[in-house]
Design an enzyme around this catalytic site. Structure first.
Site, short mmCIF file in Angstrom:
data_model
loop_
_atom_site.label_atom_id
_atom_site.label_comp_id
_atom_site.label_asym_id
_atom_site.label_seq_id
_atom_site.Cartn_x
_atom_site.Cartn_y
_atom_site.Cartn_z
N ASP A 87 0.85 -1.19 0.00
CA ASP A 87 0.00 0.00 0.00
C ASP A 87 0.88 1.23 0.00
O ASP A 87 2.09 1.13 -0.17
CB ASP A 87 -1.01 -0.02 1.16
CG ASP A 87 -0.32 -0.04 2.51
OD1 ASP A 87 0.90 0.20 2.55
OD2 ASP A 87 -1.00 -0.30 3.51
N ASP A 94 2.95 5.82 13.22
CA ASP A 94 1.68 6.45 12.81
C ASP A 94 1.64 7.93 13.16
O ASP A 94 0.75 8.65 12.71
CB ASP A 94 0.50 5.71 13.45
CG ASP A 94 0.31 4.33 12.83
OD1 ASP A 94 0.81 4.12 11.72
OD2 ASP A 94 -0.34 3.48 13.46
N ILE A 104 10.03 1.97 10.26
CA ILE A 104 9.06 0.86 10.17
C ILE A 104 8.56 0.64 8.74
O ILE A 104 8.55 -0.48 8.27
CB ILE A 104 7.84 1.10 11.11
CG1 ILE A 104 8.29 1.58 12.50
CG2 ILE A 104 6.97 -0.15 11.20
CD1 ILE A 104 9.05 0.60 13.33
N1 EPU Z 1 6.75 -6.98 8.17
C1 EPU Z 1 7.41 -7.91 7.42
N2 EPU Z 1 6.97 -9.22 7.49
C2 EPU Z 1 5.93 -9.60 8.28
C3 EPU Z 1 5.26 -8.62 9.04
C4 EPU Z 1 5.70 -7.31 8.96
O1 EPU Z 1 8.35 -7.61 6.70
O2 EPU Z 1 5.60 -10.81 8.31
C5 EPU Z 1 7.21 -5.58 8.08
C6 EPU Z 1 6.19 -4.69 7.40
O3 EPU Z 1 6.35 -4.73 6.00
C7 EPU Z 1 6.49 -3.34 7.99
C8 EPU Z 1 6.98 -3.68 9.40
O4 EPU Z 1 7.33 -5.05 9.39
O5 EPU Z 1 7.53 -2.73 7.28
C9 EPU Z 1 5.94 -3.41 10.49
O6 EPU Z 1 4.81 -4.20 10.28
P1 EPU Z 1 3.80 -4.60 11.45
O7 EPU Z 1 3.41 -6.02 11.20
O8 EPU Z 1 4.39 -4.26 12.78
O9 EPU Z 1 2.60 -3.62 11.19
P2 EPU Z 1 1.12 -3.98 10.78
O10 EPU Z 1 0.57 -5.00 11.69
O11 EPU Z 1 1.05 -4.21 9.32
C10 EPU Z 1 0.09 -2.21 12.43
C11 EPU Z 1 -0.89 -1.09 12.30
C12 EPU Z 1 -0.26 0.08 11.59
C13 EPU Z 1 0.97 0.51 12.39
C14 EPU Z 1 1.94 -0.67 12.54
C15 EPU Z 1 3.16 -0.38 13.36
C16 EPU Z 1 -3.01 -2.19 12.16
C17 EPU Z 1 -4.22 -2.50 11.37
N3 EPU Z 1 -2.06 -1.53 11.56
O12 EPU Z 1 0.43 -2.60 11.09
O13 EPU Z 1 -1.22 1.13 11.60
O14 EPU Z 1 1.61 1.56 11.70
O15 EPU Z 1 1.23 -1.78 13.15
O16 EPU Z 1 2.81 0.09 14.60
O17 EPU Z 1 -2.94 -2.54 13.33
C18 EPU Z 1 -2.48 2.91 10.73
O18 EPU Z 1 -3.28 2.74 11.65
O19 EPU Z 1 -2.55 3.93 9.98
C19 EPU Z 1 -1.42 1.92 10.50
C20 EPU Z 1 -0.72 1.85 9.38
#
Ligand code: EPU
Length: 428
Positions: A119, A308, A330
């Site tokens: 995205d 965020d 991140i």
């Molecule tokens: N990542 C990987 N592999 C994985 C998982 C993650 O490479 O298997 C990478 C991602 O590509 C990214 C980083 O690790 O670069 C962080 O990803 P994370 O999994 O921690 O984030 P997320 O679960 O996708 C949630 C929030 C985000 C927030 C992040 C970090 C939700 C729905 N989304 O995303 O919120 O920025 O954690 O705190 O919970 C928002 O609300 O606007 C938003 C983007």
């Protein structure tokens, strides 16, 4: 002619007064998925009125649940055997729907969820979700744009080390582990307050979890969970957005409904910039009398400075006295919206994941467009510090994360309106 919504804001007013913040989007969405783990009626309250919650409700309906959203309450009736497939048309609109992977695999032993793709804020991999579930005995494959996981004989507890404390991977593995056979240990787990919220709901449902809020989660699987009622934790990102807005406009705002300790580093940065912060019980007040001073900010997983709030950090730096170095660790696409800030006159240069910002006394109002939820809110707030009118387009992004944003801004004294404008069409 088709019409689209924009937010118009006139700069120059200091935000003053009180603003209430509801439940956290990033908690509520996952709590709704947690409900899938128990047959019967679970209720999640303090759910924000935003588009993402409506899409999550639809994801659950297509899995056979009955879902009603009413006055901040999500009532979810889960059948004995929920469906096992989440389509691309919903997953592409709500990336977070990938969080049904863990609970459905645990309940059904088989799940097929569309891959969300990247995205505007970054590529966003799923490798840690997948390798963690594989360690718990799942067979995982990908085909035709879906991730397919099966564990016909059930998942088994295992030791999992995450390469990075991913929020989404920690949640999926946690929701799978609570019904696995034996003990799962997740090391380098995410520690966000939203993870703690999920652990609290799961524990009320009968799950055995130790270490919530630390980087090691130990989960003893149980055979069955029961439905519960749960109240969503307050939205620290919305609260933090108001804190930065108060500081940037040299205002005085009391934020109700968020625990200040969830924003420790962010509020401390505002103090360094010259603000007075008064923390209270589930509330805090931010006041800024003079022009903010430059501060360096680095985003990191919780308890670090939240990614965020990066757009708000860039906004503060853009109007601060002096130069700030802002580092994003991140998401690789977080700086996408910098070009929009430059349209508002901000002096920002990026190099990889660093941005050097030379603060200006005032920005200059211009038409810009939101590229994601947080960038959208950040641009509106930057518009409050600009001469003239700033018109922010593509505000459907803001609707995904900020309930009543325009009304709240107006209550704090901003000159702001939401308007629909004709969408230009081009004939060939
Ligand atoms: N990542 C990987 N592999 C994985 C998982 C993650 O490479 O298997 C990478 C991602 O590509 C990214 C980083 O690790 O670069 C962080 O990803 P994370 O999994 O921690 O984030 P997320 O679960 O996708 C949630 C929030 C985000 C927030 C992040 C970090 C939700 C729905 N989304 O995303 O919120 O920025 O954690 O705190 O919970 C928002 O609300 O606007 C938003 C983007």
């Amino acid at each position: 002619m088709a019409r689209v919504d924009v937010i118009r804001v006139k700069g120059g007013t200091a935000l003053t007064g009180e603003v209430g913040v509801g439940g956290a989007k990033n908690s509520a969405l996952k709590l709704m998925a947690v409900a899938l783990l128990a047959q019967g009626r679970s209720v999640v309250d303090n759910v924000p009125r935003i588009t993402d919650i409506a899409i999550m409700a639809e994801v659950l309906r297509r899995l056979g649940c009955q879902v009603t959203l009413d006055g901040g309450e999500a009532t979810i009736d889960v059948p004995a055997e929920p469906g096992s497939e989440a389509d691309y048309d919903l997953v592409r609109r709500l990336r977070a729907s990938i969080c049904v992977l863990g609970p459905l695999l645990a309940r059904r032993g088989y799940v097929r969820v569309a891959l969300p793709g990247g995205d505007m804020i970054g590529s966003r991999g799923l490798d840690m979700h997948v390798s963690g579930l594989a360690r718990m005995g799942a067979e995982i494959s990908g085909e035709h744009g879906f991730v397919i996981a099966s564990a016909p004989h059930g998942l088994r507890g295992s030791k999992i080390w995450l390469d990075f404390p991913s929020v989404g991977a920690t949640e999926n593995l946690l929701m799978a582990a609570v019904l696995a056979k034996g003990t799962t240990e997740i090391d380098n787990a995410a520690r966000e307050p939203e993870i703690v919220d999920i652990c609290e709901m799961l524990t009320d449902m009968g799950a055995h979890i130790e270490g919530a809020g630390s980087s090691t989660l130990v989960i003893e699987g149980v055979d069955e969970l029961r439905p519960v009622r749960h109240t969503t934790v307050g939205d620290r990102i919305v609260g933090g957005t108001w804190a930065f807005a108060a500081a940037m406009t040299r205002g005085d705002v009391t934020v109700q409904g968020v625990r200040p300790e969830f924003l420790d580093i962010a509020l401390d940065k505002l103090v360094t910039a010259g603000a007075t912060v008064e923390p209270g019980d589930n509330q805090f007040r931010v006041r800024m009398d003079d022009r903010p001073k430059a501060v360096d900010i680095v985003t990191l997983p919780y308890p670090g400075f939240a990614t965020d709030l990066l757009p708000m950090a860039l906004g503060l730096a853009s109007v601060a006295e002096g130069s700030s170095l802002i580092t994003e660790n991140i998401f690789d696409g977080r700086f996408m919206f910098v070009n929009e800030m430059v349209r508002l006159g901000a002096d920002i240069r990026t190099d990889g994941h660093h941005a050097v910002v030379n603060g200006r006394a005032r920005l200059s109002g211009a038409p810009v467009r939101a590229t994601d939820i947080r960038a959208g809110a950040g641009l509106v707030i930057a518009g409050l510090c600009a001469d003239g009118v700033t018109e922010v387009g593509e505000v459907h992004h803001i609707d995904r994360g900020y309930p009543d944003f325009v009304a709240d801004l107006a209550n704090l004294g901003a000159e702001v309106e939401r308007a629909d404008v004709p969408e230009p069409t081009f004939d060939f």
